[in-house]
Write an enzyme that holds these catalytic residues in place. Structure first.
Site, PDB file in Angstrom:
ATOM      1  N   LYS A   1     -19.860   0.916   2.047  1.00 39.70           N
ATOM      2  CA  LYS A   1     -20.574   0.958   0.768  1.00 39.70           C
ATOM      3  C   LYS A   1     -21.825   1.819   0.910  1.00 39.70           C
ATOM      4  O   LYS A   1     -22.538   1.702   1.919  1.00 39.70           O
ATOM      5  CB  LYS A   1     -20.988  -0.456   0.339  1.00 39.70           C
ATOM      6  CG  LYS A   1     -19.836  -1.435   0.206  1.00 39.70           C
ATOM      7  CD  LYS A   1     -20.348  -2.853  -0.009  1.00 39.70           C
ATOM      8  CE  LYS A   1     -19.200  -3.858  -0.018  1.00 39.70           C
ATOM      9  NZ  LYS A   1     -19.676  -5.261  -0.084  1.00 39.70           N
TER      10      LYS A   1
ATOM     11  N   ASP B   1       0.825  -1.213   0.000  1.00 37.39           N
ATOM     12  CA  ASP B   1       0.000   0.000   0.000  1.00 37.39           C
ATOM     13  C   ASP B   1       0.858   1.262   0.000  1.00 37.39           C
ATOM     14  O   ASP B   1       0.560   2.235  -0.701  1.00 37.39           O
ATOM     15  CB  ASP B   1      -0.928   0.017   1.218  1.00 37.39           C
ATOM     16  CG  ASP B   1      -2.006  -1.049   1.141  1.00 37.39           C
ATOM     17  OD1 ASP B   1      -2.282  -1.522   0.021  1.00 37.39           O
ATOM     18  OD2 ASP B   1      -2.566  -1.405   2.189  1.00 37.39           O
TER      19      ASP B   1
ATOM     20  N   CYS C   1      19.255 -18.497  39.771  1.00 37.94           N
ATOM     21  CA  CYS C   1      19.318 -17.635  38.588  1.00 37.94           C
ATOM     22  C   CYS C   1      18.475 -16.386  38.851  1.00 37.94           C
ATOM     23  O   CYS C   1      17.269 -16.484  39.109  1.00 37.94           O
ATOM     24  CB  CYS C   1      18.793 -18.378  37.359  1.00 37.94           C
ATOM     25  SG  CYS C   1      18.721 -17.371  35.860  1.00 37.94           S
TER      26      CYS C   1
ATOM     27  N   LYS D   1     -13.609  -6.091   6.930  1.00 35.33           N
ATOM     28  CA  LYS D   1     -12.894  -6.561   5.736  1.00 35.33           C
ATOM     29  C   LYS D   1     -12.122  -7.818   6.118  1.00 35.33           C
ATOM     30  O   LYS D   1     -11.059  -7.751   6.730  1.00 35.33           O
ATOM     31  CB  LYS D   1     -11.954  -5.479   5.220  1.00 35.33           C
ATOM     32  CG  LYS D   1     -11.279  -5.804   3.895  1.00 35.33           C
ATOM     33  CD  LYS D   1     -10.459  -4.607   3.416  1.00 35.33           C
ATOM     34  CE  LYS D   1      -9.783  -4.912   2.089  1.00 35.33           C
ATOM     35  NZ  LYS D   1      -8.782  -5.995   2.209  1.00 35.33           N
TER      36      LYS D   1
ATOM     37  N   ARG E   1     -11.194 -14.663  -7.517  1.00 36.81           N
ATOM     38  CA  ARG E   1     -11.244 -13.304  -8.065  1.00 36.81           C
ATOM     39  C   ARG E   1     -10.296 -13.149  -9.255  1.00 36.81           C
ATOM     40  O   ARG E   1     -10.624 -12.495 -10.245  1.00 36.81           O
ATOM     41  CB  ARG E   1     -10.879 -12.290  -6.985  1.00 36.81           C
ATOM     42  CG  ARG E   1     -10.845 -10.865  -7.492  1.00 36.81           C
ATOM     43  CD  ARG E   1     -10.465  -9.888  -6.388  1.00 36.81           C
ATOM     44  NE  ARG E   1     -10.355  -8.542  -6.932  1.00 36.81           N
ATOM     45  CZ  ARG E   1      -9.275  -8.056  -7.517  1.00 36.81           C
ATOM     46  NH1 ARG E   1      -8.191  -8.811  -7.617  1.00 36.81           N
ATOM     47  NH2 ARG E   1      -9.251  -6.827  -7.997  1.00 36.81           N
TER      48      ARG E   1
ATOM     49  N   CYS F   1      17.517 -23.154  31.510  1.00 40.19           N
ATOM     50  CA  CYS F   1      18.580 -22.963  32.493  1.00 40.19           C
ATOM     51  C   CYS F   1      18.291 -23.863  33.685  1.00 40.19           C
ATOM     52  O   CYS F   1      17.146 -23.958  34.142  1.00 40.19           O
ATOM     53  CB  CYS F   1      18.628 -21.498  32.924  1.00 40.19           C
ATOM     54  SG  CYS F   1      19.575 -21.200  34.440  1.00 40.19           S
TER      55      CYS F   1
END
Length: 672
Positions: free
Chosen positions: A287, A34, A429, A112, A133, A423
């Site tokens: 529309k 686009d 840790c 859409k 299409r 780990c």
């Protein structure tokens, strides 16, 4: 831009278009196309003498591939012009009103769908052809594949069908079906699809309809393309309602709106819902609703004058990987995270994206300095989904996975059959400790208000908290807390009060807070319903654990391993000694609970309770609480601004109660 650069841009856009429309293998996100398309339009507007016959602005699409028979459309399937912001949408409305000499125009607004456009031809009510299409003038005959999709009616549900009817619609793949399809592909060692649209396109263009039949495809009708022997309704919206009566799926989120502001309001509302929908949408189509006005407005070269599409912020964008860092999670999982050139995607600027694990890096074939496609939807963590191989630079280098924990230096391990590398340091840790504490204090666990992520990191870094037990001794370190960043007298007092309140909890929340691998909220609730005593749960062997509903061998193994570790047992003892308690409940068979076997969904805003509180109370009464509405839902609890779940429940005739109704239900059964 020079004339040659414009010619190069045309070639690039045509390459993008061919990959998207003909091969169904997009090489860049829609947003990239686009953006380049708008740039070309701008150049051609300045230099009309430069316009080329093969410019994408001068045509609808690409010629279809040769794998299927080519069929001409009775009425062309044209593209739509795009509006990219409120201003351009208002300009569109102004043009329409000026052309019609009208003060206000009614529009039909529809999501859409991000799928593949098709045209279905019915003769005397029976499906005779399904066509893609293609280039808008002709497409590929995929009738055999179309017939395998259950949402496509083979015969119209009417005794008086039109002599000829052509219906336009979108074939798409719901998110859940896409995830399952990719999971199956991984399991079988096959190539996965990049996104649901890619999966839908690939599924629809299979030469063997049996393959298509196994794919979770859905068809949604969005317009009547051509008709003979039947008087079309006066409005587009009424036409869609008629299609619904004839057996077509239409989108239940479509509405009619008045003027530009009505269209803008719909855009904002749907953009908020977008991430929670069960399918992908990439924008909205507007529309002019009245068919007579559509006919009056007519068409321009490549699009109807009476319609326009507005895209949402792109969910996919192209950017470059600058490097890869390795994060350590609560359970020790090492996650590679790509550092990116910042890119705007999904409504935010993204500079990091997950690469999941070592296997995913290999599957993608990703390298440092590669150009990649990044996906982000809603609140989902951004992820790299595709490498743009054609743009790979010469300085691209392999991603090197660490041989030891990047935080604490402990050994790494990978359990056979798992993709995750972990780990082995545990709470030694620092990264695992911080993440474990964040989980422990979270809202659905011990729910300690005021103990946020940044404060936890400070507490661990200053060695004030080394285990969850230390949280409950912070009252002894008040002076130290007061000296910390953003911790005033009121903040400290509020935090200490919240810690004291959190000592009184629920058994299931306590088990969930421990962070046992594979034990989420639902599993914690199931375990504490089966074992009402902590000692019994801690002593249960794997054979006993798998007797619990929703607990399988893997979960049972993790539960057993957790309680076998001395550090975890000491932590539990320490928490109990610090005063953590919960009310012991009498063991009741699930079948004896009043809402046993019922499925509830809770949505919208509630005033007297939070949604989580209502869910907890419903589950305590034996109900199953789901996150989505389906035909199997027994009741929807709808608060204010319930949204799409309420709409779907209404369409499925699911019983609906409001906040007052659920309070009455909970009161009736003694839950409040």
């Amino acid at each position: 831009m020079t004339h040659q650069q414009m010619l190069d841009l045309i070639q690039q856009l045509n390459d993008y278009s061919y990959a998207y429309h003909v091969k169904d293998e997009p090489i860049v996100p829609d947003a990239v196309y686009d953006r380049d398309y708008r740039q070309l339009q701008s150049i051609e507007a300045e230099h009309p003498e430069w316009i080329q016959a093969d410019s994408p602005t001068q045509r609808v699409g690409e010629k279809p591939d040769s794998g299927f028979t080519n069929v001409a459309h009775t009425v062309p399937m044209l593209s739509l012009d795009n509006a990219f912001d409120n201003e351009s949408l208002a300009d569109f409305d102004q043009r329409i009103r000026k052309l019609l000499n009208a003060e206000q125009v009614t529009y039909c607004c529809e999501p859409k769908l991000d799928g593949l456009a098709i045209s279905l031809r019915y003769e005397e009510g029976r499906l005779v052809r399904g066509v893609t299409r293609g280039d808008g003038l002709s497409g590929e005959d995929i009738t055999s594949n179309i017939k395998t999709i259950y949402s496509v009616p083979l015969k119209l549900r009417t005794k008086t069908p039109p002599a000829v009817l052509e219906v336009r619609g979108e074939i798409y793949m719901p998110k859940e079906g896409f995830e399952k399809l990719n999971a199956l592909a991984v399991e079988q060692g096959e190539k996965t699809f990049v996104n649901p649209r890619n999966a839908a396109a690939g599924s629809l263009r299979q030469l063997d309809p049996k393959v298509t039949a196994k794919r979770p495809l859905v068809m949604c009708a969005y317009s009547i393309g051509y008709v003979e022997g039947w008087e079309q309704p006066e409005s587009h919206y009424a036409g869609l309602l008629q299609l619904s009566e004839w057996g077509f799926r239409t989108n239940d989120l479509m509405i009619t709106a008045e003027g530009a502001q009505g269209c803008i309001d719909y855009y904002e509302k749907l953009n908020e819902k977008r991430a929670s929908l069960s399918y992908d949408i990439d924008g909205i189509v507007y529309k002019v609703d009245q068919i007579a006005l559509q006919n009056q407005l007519g068409f321009i070269a490549r699009a109807p004058r009476w319609a326009i599409a507005r895209k949402f912020p792109a969910q996919e964008e192209m950017t470059r990987i600058l490097g890869v860092d390795f994060q350590v999670g609560r359970t020790g999982a090492i996650t590679p995270v790509a550092r990116l050139e910042p890119v705007f995607v999904g409504g935010v600027t993204v500079s990091n994206a997950t690469l999941h694990n070592k296997d995913e890096i290999a599957r993608l074939g990703v390298k440092v300095n590669d150009f990649v496609i990044v996906h982000r939807a809603g609140d989902v963590i951004p992820k790299v989904v595709q490498v743009v191989i054609d743009k790979r630079p010469e300085n691209a280098t392999e991603v090197v996975f660490p041989e030891a924990c990047p935080v604490c230096g402990s050994d790494l391990e990978q359990v056979e059959g798992e993709a995750v590398i972990r780990c082995t340091g545990g709470l030694v840790c620092g990264a695992q400790l911080k993440e474990s504490l964040k989980h422990f204090v979270s809202r659905k666990a011990m729910d300690i208000d005021g103990l946020g992520d940044k404060l936890i990191e400070q507490l661990v870094d200053q060695q004030l908290v080394k285990t969850p037990v230390d949280i409950f001794t912070l009252s002894e370190k008040k002076d130290t807390l007061l000296s910390m960043e953003r911790m005033g007298q009121k903040s400290v007092e509020k935090l200490l009060a919240s810690i004291e309140i959190a000592k009184s909890t629920q058994f299931n929340r306590f088990i969930y807070s421990l962070g046992i691998r594979e034990v989420g909220e639902a599993t914690a609730r199931a375990l504490t319903s089966y074992f009402t005593e902590l000692d019994d749960l801690m002593a249960a062997d794997q054979e006993t654990l798998v007797e619990v509903e929703d607990v399988g061998p893997i979960v049972a193994q993790h539960v057993r391993l957790f309680f076998d570790q001395e550090l975890n047992r000491d932590t539990i003892k320490g928490l109990l000694a610090a005063g953590v308690v919960w009310e012991k409940k009498q063991q009741v068979s699930a079948d004896e609970l009043p809402l046993s076997g019922k499925t509830y969904v809770v949505t919208g805003s509630l005033s007297q309770f939070s949604r989580d509180q209502v869910k907890d109370k419903l589950q305590a009464l034996g109900a199953k609480v789901s996150g989505s509405v389906s035909a199997k839902t027994d009741c929807l609890v709808a608060g204010e601004k319930a949204g799409s779940k309420l709409t779907k429940a209404q369409s499925l005739n699911v019983p609906i109660i409001d906040e007052a109704g659920v309070i009455a239900l909970l009161t009736e059964h003694g839950a409040i």
